[in-house]
Scaffold this motif. Structure first.
Motif, short mmCIF file in Angstrom:
data_model
loop_
_atom_site.label_atom_id
_atom_site.label_comp_id
_atom_site.label_asym_id
_atom_site.label_seq_id
_atom_site.Cartn_x
_atom_site.Cartn_y
_atom_site.Cartn_z
N ILE A 1 0.00 -5.01 13.80
CA ILE A 1 0.28 -4.72 12.38
C ILE A 1 -0.38 -3.40 11.99
CG2 ILE A 1 -0.11 -5.51 10.01
CD1 ILE A 1 -0.22 -8.36 11.09
N GLY A 2 -1.64 -3.23 12.44
CA GLY A 2 -2.40 -2.03 12.07
C GLY A 2 -1.75 -0.76 12.59
N VAL A 3 -1.33 -0.77 13.83
CA VAL A 3 -0.72 0.43 14.42
C VAL A 3 0.52 0.83 13.63
CG1 VAL A 3 0.51 1.27 16.47
CG2 VAL A 3 -1.64 0.05 16.72
N ARG A 4 1.28 -0.19 13.23
CA ARG A 4 2.49 0.13 12.46
C ARG A 4 2.15 0.53 11.03
NH1 ARG A 4 6.43 -4.73 12.72
NH2 ARG A 4 4.54 -5.86 13.17
N GLY A 5 1.16 -0.16 10.45
CA GLY A 5 0.93 -0.02 9.02
C GLY A 5 0.09 1.17 8.58
N ILE A 6 -0.70 1.74 9.50
CA ILE A 6 -1.57 2.86 9.11
C ILE A 6 -0.85 4.18 9.39
CG2 ILE A 6 -3.76 4.01 9.59
CD1 ILE A 6 -4.85 1.19 10.30
N ARG A 7 -0.76 5.00 8.36
CA ARG A 7 -0.04 6.28 8.51
C ARG A 7 -0.87 7.24 9.35
NH1 ARG A 7 4.19 8.70 5.91
NH2 ARG A 7 4.51 6.80 4.74
N TRP A 8 -0.25 7.83 10.33
CA TRP A 8 -0.94 8.76 11.21
C TRP A 8 -0.58 10.19 10.82
CZ3 TRP A 8 -0.79 6.74 16.99
CH2 TRP A 8 -1.41 5.46 17.03
N ARG A 9 -1.59 11.02 10.80
CA ARG A 9 -1.43 12.45 10.51
C ARG A 9 -0.61 12.69 9.23
NH1 ARG A 9 -0.23 14.76 16.55
NH2 ARG A 9 -2.08 13.88 17.49
N TRP B 1 0.86 -1.18 0.00
CA TRP B 1 0.00 0.00 0.00
C TRP B 1 0.90 1.24 0.00
CZ3 TRP B 1 -2.75 2.41 4.74
CH2 TRP B 1 -3.70 3.36 4.31
N PRO B 2 0.74 2.12 -1.00
CA PRO B 2 1.66 3.27 -1.09
C PRO B 2 1.56 4.18 0.14
CG PRO B 2 0.35 3.05 -3.09
CD PRO B 2 -0.21 2.08 -2.11
N LYS B 3 0.39 4.23 0.78
CA LYS B 3 0.24 5.16 1.91
C LYS B 3 0.43 4.49 3.26
CE LYS B 3 -2.80 8.38 -0.44
NZ LYS B 3 -4.10 9.00 -0.48
N ARG B 4 1.10 3.33 3.24
CA ARG B 4 1.26 2.62 4.51
C ARG B 4 2.15 3.43 5.46
NH1 ARG B 4 4.58 0.29 0.85
NH2 ARG B 4 6.74 -0.16 1.45
N GLY B 5 1.95 3.23 6.73
CA GLY B 5 2.68 4.01 7.73
C GLY B 5 3.92 3.28 8.20
N GLY B 6 4.50 3.85 9.26
CA GLY B 6 5.70 3.23 9.84
C GLY B 6 6.96 3.55 9.08
N THR B 7 6.85 4.43 8.07
CA THR B 7 8.04 4.80 7.30
C THR B 7 8.06 6.32 7.14
OG1 THR B 7 6.79 4.56 5.25
CG2 THR B 7 8.10 2.67 5.93
N LEU B 8 9.23 6.86 7.07
CA LEU B 8 9.39 8.28 6.77
C LEU B 8 9.89 8.39 5.35
CD1 LEU B 8 11.06 9.53 10.06
CD2 LEU B 8 8.83 10.22 9.19
N THR B 9 9.12 9.02 4.47
CA THR B 9 9.55 9.08 3.07
C THR B 9 10.19 10.44 2.79
OG1 THR B 9 7.33 9.80 2.51
CG2 THR B 9 7.80 7.48 2.19
N PHE B 10 11.21 10.41 2.00
CA PHE B 10 11.84 11.67 1.57
C PHE B 10 12.49 11.45 0.22
CE2 PHE B 10 14.65 9.35 4.37
CZ PHE B 10 15.84 9.28 3.65
N PRO B 11 12.58 12.52 -0.61
CA PRO B 11 13.13 12.37 -1.96
C PRO B 11 14.62 12.04 -1.92
CG PRO B 11 12.74 14.67 -1.46
CD PRO B 11 12.20 13.91 -0.32
N PHE B 12 14.99 11.16 -2.82
CA PHE B 12 16.38 10.75 -2.88
C PHE B 12 17.04 11.22 -4.17
CE2 PHE B 12 17.86 7.90 0.43
CZ PHE B 12 19.21 7.81 0.14
N GLY B 13 16.18 11.76 -5.08
CA GLY B 13 16.76 12.19 -6.35
C GLY B 13 16.14 13.51 -6.78
N VAL B 14 16.27 13.83 -8.02
CA VAL B 14 15.72 15.08 -8.55
C VAL B 14 14.20 14.97 -8.53
CG1 VAL B 14 15.67 16.58 -10.58
CG2 VAL B 14 17.72 15.27 -10.03
N TRP B 15 13.52 16.03 -8.14
CA TRP B 15 12.06 16.04 -8.08
C TRP B 15 11.47 15.63 -9.41
CZ3 TRP B 15 8.53 15.82 -4.60
CH2 TRP B 15 7.20 16.10 -4.93
N GLY B 16 10.57 14.72 -9.42
CA GLY B 16 9.94 14.26 -10.65
C GLY B 16 10.73 13.17 -11.35
N GLY B 17 11.93 12.93 -10.89
CA GLY B 17 12.71 11.87 -11.53
C GLY B 17 12.27 10.50 -11.03
N ARG B 18 12.82 9.50 -11.56
CA ARG B 18 12.44 8.15 -11.14
C ARG B 18 13.16 7.78 -9.84
NH1 ARG B 18 13.50 4.02 -15.77
NH2 ARG B 18 12.56 2.64 -14.23
#
Lengths: 333, 329
Positions: free
Chosen positions: B318-326, A26-43
């Protein structure tokens, strides 16, 4: 065969693909901090495969395998077997086996008369079901080795332990028959039988074979006398079970068919002569056929719950995933 | 409430290393977020991270606890199962350790035990019996048989010299007793254990679970008294310990009571005057009741309740980790 106590719970397995998607794709899954690693709009880029990424992939597989197994456990896996219980009593049979030195005569394959006799008795026992079978050994004395039992494993283990000469140097046929009759006298089985296996030279004991055979008959016991051996001169080899010494020689009068026939006649029983392995087997096949009673049995379905095993396996797999992610891959959440 | 596999509860000690790993990950995570966090509001991310870590950790640990409880097979209440059987098979398990020679029950614990077995077998002539002796190991002295004459002969030869392995391994005795019940038998089964209960060893969980599963109660007879008596030595003296004092053996009822209770059996004392009639009543009574009712009560297993709780906790983790908050983390 395996069954599930509550198969409807297996429908929970349908949720697993959705959970896998939500957790890993799922692209919007949580538990990760996303940040750009390359040029904006690039692959973006895909990290090259390493041992660590393979390990993490393996841990993902372990985790979801663990979840699947826990769902299976929830559904109540059971191993189903069918068990036959006998409602009626079988035939009580006492095998009376000669352990005298002449049973070491080498006129039977693969070794001697005793080994040949032991082999046919083993096959005979293995073919029976629900018939209590006992074992008496005799030499100069006689002794009960196994009372009539349907615990055939125990019986066969004792049969394997029996040795020539361990009951002394002699042949107390009458004692052997008497001991067998004593242990059948209180039996309420519909049929009772003694199968005497000997080469027939009675030379010991305080009870004459004919008397013992008559006593058995008076107790309603069928007596089968099986003569094993031949009247010819034959080599003999016996290991003394006490000293371990091997005794060799030859014996001419190592078999007395007439004496055995007489025993059978005294007890109104049946006499069979077995001069070879094949004949001996045929005799036992005959006894096996004759000594049968109609038996009623009940088939039961036995269910062994296996959920504990499933829970443990699922738990271990999920713990492996935890260890790989948190301990080796150093994931922080 | 009964725990059928209490050894598995030891799995709960896993919580300590798991919690240590989780805490180490938390500390590391905080540090890394602060290091990388130039482009995010660090306090918010840290707060979110802490909250998510806390709830997912609690949920995962609850999963572990409930899964271990599910595996330990906790039962309470009873449910009936059909029991279409008739007759009785009894496996008699006799402790032949040296302490059974103590004379606090006259003439000795062992001699009195064997006399009781002999008397019980005479009063239950239609029952089949097997005889098992145990010390450091167990042996079947007589397989399951209806031949009462054989039992009389075998009982005469029972003594500590039968088994050389030292100790008092009740697990071996119970396992051998279970093996002695022949397949395909239509009869009810019961185990009679005669022991002083002293220094019993072995893991009894598995044999007791199997006894319970097969509906075989263990009727346990405590041989000996709490006051105890010196243990005779091999040369008609008494055994002495390292300090030169006589070794006194005392009956240990607690362990034997557990065996009786966990197998749905009952406990008796060998020095009870009417012990034979009590045992006969107990053995014939349970057969009579089962034959009349046509069913027996078995423990109601509650593993599904705990496993469901474990699965829900895992899902929350799993849910707490997997669902993005704010829209942040």
């Amino acid at each position: 065969m395996w069954v599930f106590e509550r198969p409807a719970l297996l429908l929970l397995l349908l949720l697993i693909p959705a959970l896998v998607y939500l957790r890993h794709f799922w692209p919007k899954r949580g538990g990760t901090l996303t940040f750009p690693f390359g040029v904006w709009g690039g692959r973006g880029f895909t990290p090259p495969p390493t041992a660590m990424s393979a390990l993490i992939l393996a841990s993902v597989v372990l985790f979801w395998a663990g979840v699947v197994i826990l769902v299976l456990a929830l559904a109540g896996p059971q191993r189903v077997t069918r068990e036959r219980s006998f409602l009626t009593r079988g035939v009580d049979i006492m095998i009376v086996l000669d352990q005298s030195p002449t049973m070491g005569a080498r006129d039977f394959q693969p070794e001697n008369r005793f080994e040949a006799a032991r082999e046919v008795v083993r096959r005979f026992v293995e073919l029976r079901q629900n018939d209590p079978i006992g074992l008496v050994g005799f030499g100069a004395e006689a002794s009960l080795r196994v009372p009539p039992t349907v615990d055939y494993d125990y019986l066969l283990a004792v049969l394997d332990e029996m040795r020539i000469l361990e009951m002394g140097d002699g042949t107390a046929i009458g004692m052997g028959l008497a001991v067998a009759a004593l242990h059948l006298q209180n039996s309420d089985a519909p049929r009772k039988a003694i199968v005497l296996l000997t080469d027939g030279i009675n030379n010991a004991g305080e009870i004459q074979p004919g008397v013992a055979a008559r006593a058995a008959r008076s107790l309603g016991i069928e007596v089968y006398v099986v003569g094993i051996g031949s009247g010819e001169e034959v080599e003999i080899e016996v290991t003394d079970p006490e000293t371990g010494r091997v005794l060799r020689g030859s014996v001419r009068d190592g078999f007395d068919g007439d004496a055995l026939r007489e025993i059978a006649a005294e007890g109104d029983g049946r006499y069979y002569y077995a001069g070879s392995n094949t004949a001996l087997q045929a005799v036992f096949d005959t006894i096996d056929t004759v000594e049968r009673v109609e038996q009623r049995s009940l088939l039961r379905v036995v269910r062994d719950p296996m959920d504990q095993l499933f829970v443990l396996v699922g738990l271990v797999l999920i713990l492996f995933d935890f260890l790989i992610r948190r301990w080796i891959a150093r994931e922080v959440l | 409430m009964t725990v059928e596999s209490p050894r598995l509860l030891l799995g709960l000690v896993l919580l300590a290393p798991v919690a240590a790993i989780q805490f180490r990950a938390f500390v590391k995570g905080r540090t890394e977020i602060l290091t990388l966090g130039v482009q995010w509001p660090a306090d918010q991310v840290i707060r979110l991270y802490t909250v998510k870590w806390f709830f997912s950790t609690v949920a995962f640990n609850l999963f572990l606890v409930f899964a271990v409880l599910a595996a330990a097979n906790i039962t309470w209440g009873e449910i009936p199962v059909e029991e279409d059987r008739a007759g009785l098979d009894v496996a008699v398990v006799v402790d032949v350790s040296r302490s059974m020679l103590a004379a606090d029950v006259q003439p000795s614990r062992l001699v009195r035990s064997l006399a009781v077995v002999r008397a019980v077998s005479r009063q239950l002539p239609t029952a089949r019996m097997a005889l098992i002796a145990f010390k450091g190991d167990a042996i079947t002295l007589m397989p399951m048989t209806g031949d009462t004459n054989a039992l009389e002969i075998v009982l005469d030869g029972v003594g500590p010299a039968l088994i050389s392995a030292p100790g008092t391994n009740i697990e071996a005795g119970l396992t051998e007793a279970l093996r002695s019940f022949p397949e395909g038998t239509f009869a009810h089964g019961a185990v009679v254990v005669l022991s002083d209960g002293e220094a019993l060893s072995g893991q009894i969980d598995d044999p007791l679970s199997e006894l319970r599963r097969r509906g075989i109660p263990a009727v346990v007879v405590v041989a000996g008294t709490s006051e105890g008596a010196p243990v005779p030595g091999p040369d008609e003296t008494v055994l002495i310990d390292e300090d030169g004092r006589p070794v006194v053996s005392r009956a240990d009822t607690a362990y034997l009571a557990e065996i009786a209770s966990r197998s749905d059996g009952s406990l008796f004392r060998l020095d009870t005057p009417d012990i034979v009639s009590r045992l006969v009543d107990e053995l014939s009574g349970f057969v009579r009741v089962r034959e009349q009712e046509g069913f027996r009560l078995v423990p109601h297993r509650r593993y599904r309740l705990f496993l469901s709780a474990a699965m829900i906790a895992l899902l929350i983790s799993i849910g707490v980790r997997g669902i993005r908050w704010r829209d942040m983390f």
